[in-house]
Design a protein around this motif. Structure first.
Motif, PDB file in Angstrom:
ATOM      1  N   LYS A  74       0.828  -1.198   0.000  1.00 34.47           N
ATOM      2  CA  LYS A  74       0.000   0.000   0.000  1.00 34.47           C
ATOM      3  C   LYS A  74       0.866   1.254   0.000  1.00 34.47           C
ATOM      4  O   LYS A  74       0.539   2.240  -0.663  1.00 34.47           O
ATOM      5  N   GLU A  77       1.891   1.933  -3.481  1.00 34.75           N
ATOM      6  CA  GLU A  77       0.784   2.506  -4.256  1.00 34.75           C
ATOM      7  C   GLU A  77       0.638   3.998  -3.964  1.00 34.75           C
ATOM      8  O   GLU A  77       0.363   4.781  -4.871  1.00 34.75           O
ATOM      9  N   THR A  80       2.993   6.147  -5.997  1.00 32.17           N
ATOM     10  CA  THR A  80       2.728   6.275  -7.433  1.00 32.17           C
ATOM     11  C   THR A  80       1.531   7.146  -7.744  1.00 32.17           C
ATOM     12  O   THR A  80       1.271   7.443  -8.903  1.00 32.17           O
ATOM     13  N   LEU A  81       0.772   7.537  -6.724  1.00 37.32           N
ATOM     14  CA  LEU A  81      -0.419   8.364  -6.976  1.00 37.32           C
ATOM     15  C   LEU A  81      -0.076   9.788  -7.295  1.00 37.32           C
ATOM     16  O   LEU A  81       0.773  10.428  -7.048  1.00 37.32           O
TER      17      LEU A  81
END
Length: 81
Positions: A74, A77, A80-81
């Motif tokens: 997580k 992730e 990368t947002l």
């Protein structure tokens, strides 16, 4: 999202020493700390809460290791947002 420093992590999780926190990290039962300064580390509060909830629910060490793996994923992730 608040980041908890080691003294807060110890209080939240019931660890008695800094060494016990780092032993849990090495055992895969706690997420790796993130650097928040040159000489400071901490953990996102939601990770500590998720691991505590798993312990309270009676999850095994293997299940908690899987949770730690998912929490690390997580983090990737979020970057990368």
């Amino acid at each position: 999202m608040p980041i908890l420093r080691i003294p807060s992590i110890k209080a939240e999780m019931g660890h008695r020493s800094n060494a016990s926190v780092y032993n849990a990290v090495r055992a895969g039962l706690l997420t790796k700390p993130i650097k928040i300064g040159q000489r400071a580390v901490g953990l996102p509060d939601y990770e500590v809460s998720a691991i505590n909830a798993a312990r309270i629910a009676g999850k095994s060490d293997a299940e908690i290791r899987e949770l730690v793996h998912r929490l690390h994923a997580k983090r990737a992730e979020l970057v990368t947002l």
